[in-house]
Scaffold this motif. Structure first.
Motif, PDB file in Angstrom:
ATOM      1  N   SER A   1      -1.152   4.329   8.867  1.00 20.15           N
ATOM      2  CA  SER A   1      -1.002   4.941   7.545  1.00 20.15           C
ATOM      3  C   SER A   1      -1.822   4.239   6.460  1.00 20.15           C
ATOM      4  O   SER A   1      -2.434   4.915   5.627  1.00 20.15           O
ATOM      5  CB  SER A   1       0.474   4.964   7.146  1.00 20.15           C
ATOM      6  N   PRO A   2      -1.843   2.891   6.430  1.00 24.80           N
ATOM      7  CA  PRO A   2      -2.675   2.236   5.403  1.00 24.80           C
ATOM      8  C   PRO A   2      -4.143   2.635   5.467  1.00 24.80           C
ATOM      9  O   PRO A   2      -4.798   2.770   4.437  1.00 24.80           O
ATOM     10  CB  PRO A   2      -2.487   0.744   5.707  1.00 24.80           C
TER      11      PRO A   2
ATOM     12  N   LEU B   1      -0.688  11.307  -0.035  1.00 28.31           N
ATOM     13  CA  LEU B   1       0.756  11.436   0.066  1.00 28.31           C
ATOM     14  C   LEU B   1       1.259  11.666   1.493  1.00 28.31           C
ATOM     15  O   LEU B   1       2.253  11.041   1.900  1.00 28.31           O
ATOM     16  CB  LEU B   1       1.241  12.561  -0.855  1.00 28.31           C
ATOM     17  N   PRO B   2       0.645  12.554   2.303  1.00 31.96           N
ATOM     18  CA  PRO B   2       1.145  12.723   3.667  1.00 31.96           C
ATOM     19  C   PRO B   2       1.160  11.417   4.469  1.00 31.96           C
ATOM     20  O   PRO B   2       2.114  11.159   5.210  1.00 31.96           O
ATOM     21  CB  PRO B   2       0.157  13.731   4.272  1.00 31.96           C
ATOM     22  N   ALA B   3       0.143  10.595   4.305  1.00 29.30           N
ATOM     23  CA  ALA B   3       0.115   9.313   5.020  1.00 29.30           C
ATOM     24  C   ALA B   3       1.226   8.396   4.533  1.00 29.30           C
ATOM     25  O   ALA B   3       1.873   7.706   5.334  1.00 29.30           O
ATOM     26  CB  ALA B   3      -1.247   8.641   4.828  1.00 29.30           C
TER      27      ALA B   3
ATOM     28  N   ILE C   1       0.833  -1.204   0.000  1.00 30.39           N
ATOM     29  CA  ILE C   1       0.000   0.000   0.000  1.00 30.39           C
ATOM     30  C   ILE C   1       0.867   1.253   0.000  1.00 30.39           C
ATOM     31  O   ILE C   1       0.660   2.180  -0.791  1.00 30.39           O
ATOM     32  CB  ILE C   1      -0.940   0.012   1.233  1.00 30.39           C
ATOM     33  N   VAL C   2       1.851   1.283   0.902  1.00 34.50           N
ATOM     34  CA  VAL C   2       2.700   2.471   1.027  1.00 34.50           C
ATOM     35  C   VAL C   2       3.527   2.691  -0.232  1.00 34.50           C
ATOM     36  O   VAL C   2       3.587   3.800  -0.771  1.00 34.50           O
ATOM     37  CB  VAL C   2       3.611   2.344   2.266  1.00 34.50           C
ATOM     38  N   VAL C   3       4.173   1.639  -0.709  1.00 32.86           N
ATOM     39  CA  VAL C   3       5.002   1.758  -1.915  1.00 32.86           C
ATOM     40  C   VAL C   3       4.140   2.181  -3.109  1.00 32.86           C
ATOM     41  O   VAL C   3       4.533   3.035  -3.914  1.00 32.86           O
ATOM     42  CB  VAL C   3       5.725   0.429  -2.214  1.00 32.86           C
TER      43      VAL C   3
END
Length: 303
Positions: A240-241, A263-265, A180-182
């Motif tokens: 964050s996810p 983007l901030p997360a 998710i983050v990537v």
């Protein structure tokens, strides 16, 4: 393609929260009645103080409207599975960490939709993104409260099965979190590169302030050392996810997919560890017998 990506993000978040629930016992929720003062302090830090500090960061670093809304979305999300693991490694109060994560995750069904709707309207203007409160509440329930509750039910009803799959789900949750983050960073990389000096500094300062907040508040209220460590970690480690999922879904409502709202997360999921992990190593050296130990405690022991 964008719609499929958003659905994948939502499904991944559900699995992550189910993996949290599968590791919980009913007793983890009962602890809130055994330690009411500790929980009240921790929940106030997470639900009230954390968003105020995030707002201060937005003002200090002059975030753009979309980044401001994205950071506020993150500040409304509860801690995730990571905070429990870090509390354990920091030799904090793991039972408190697990219980707090569980309670705040369930409460998010009532808090996140209201606060998220207000933040997006406040920073981006009403009508820029049309948000259905009912849709947002349903989404929050579906990706937090429901999977956590179902995980607790499975643990209670089929404990042997839950114990067998718990570690496998943790590994899967970490893998999905990474994807998710990537994915969010890759999707918005150009915006990240353009604005990193602005949002990067702010999102590096935020977890440092939150760690310090947890320590100061814990000492002011005379909490034991292990609880202070956990309070600092729980306040600074956000889900964050979940924030990325909310941002993707909100943006997806107008066909935009994963935009800079997420983007901030995504950036915070990196910067918080750059601050929290060194703090964790320091916390490991801070033992109850340390001279820093508060003299009194306002919380009851776990039964």
């Amino acid at each position: 393609m964008e719609a499929l990506l958003i659905k994948a993000v939502v499904c991944a978040q559900i699995v992550i929260m189910f993996s949290l629930g599968i590791g919980l016992e009913i007793a983890d929720f009962r602890r809130v009645f055994l330690r009411p003062m500790t929980f009240l302090i921790a929940i106030c830090c997470q639900i009230l103080v954390l968003p105020l500090i995030a707002y201060g960061i937005i003002m200090l670093f002059d975030f753009s409207a979309v980044f401001a809304a994205g950071l506020m979305l993150l500040s409304f999300c509860p801690g995730g599975v990571s905070s429990n693991i870090i509390s354990k490694l920091a030799q904090g109060d793991v039972a408190l960490s697990v219980s707090l994560t569980a309670i705040v995750s369930v409460l998010s069904f009532g808090t996140v939709p209201v606060l998220a709707s207000f933040a997006v309207d406040h920073f981006m203007g009403s009508g820029v993104i049309v948000i259905s409160f009912l849709e947002l509440a349903s989404l929050t329930f579906a990706i937090t409260t429901l999977p956590v509750s179902f995980g607790v039910f499975v643990r209670h009803r089929w404990k042997s099965v839950a114990v067998f799959i718990e570690r496998k789900l943790e590994i899967l949750a970490i893998a999905l979190w990474t994807v998710i983050v990537v994915g969010a960073v890759a999707k918005t990389f150009d915006k990240l590169f353009e604005n990193f000096l602005q949002i990067g500094a702010g999102l590096m300062l935020l977890p440092a302030v939150l760690i310090l907040l947890g320590v100061v508040v814990g000492r002011l209220f005379g909490l034991p050392v292990r609880e202070i460590k956990t309070l600092a970690i729980e306040t600074s480690v956000q889900n964050s996810p979940m924030a990325i999922t909310l941002a993707a879904t909100i943006s997806g409502g107008v066909g935009a997919g994963l935009t800079e709202l997420a983007l901030p997360a995504a950036v915070y999921s990196v910067t918080m560890y750059l601050v929290v992990l060194p703090s964790m190593l320091l916390f490991r050296r801070w033992q109850p017998t340390s001279p820093l130990r508060p003299a009194t405690s306002c919380s009851a022991p776990i039964g």
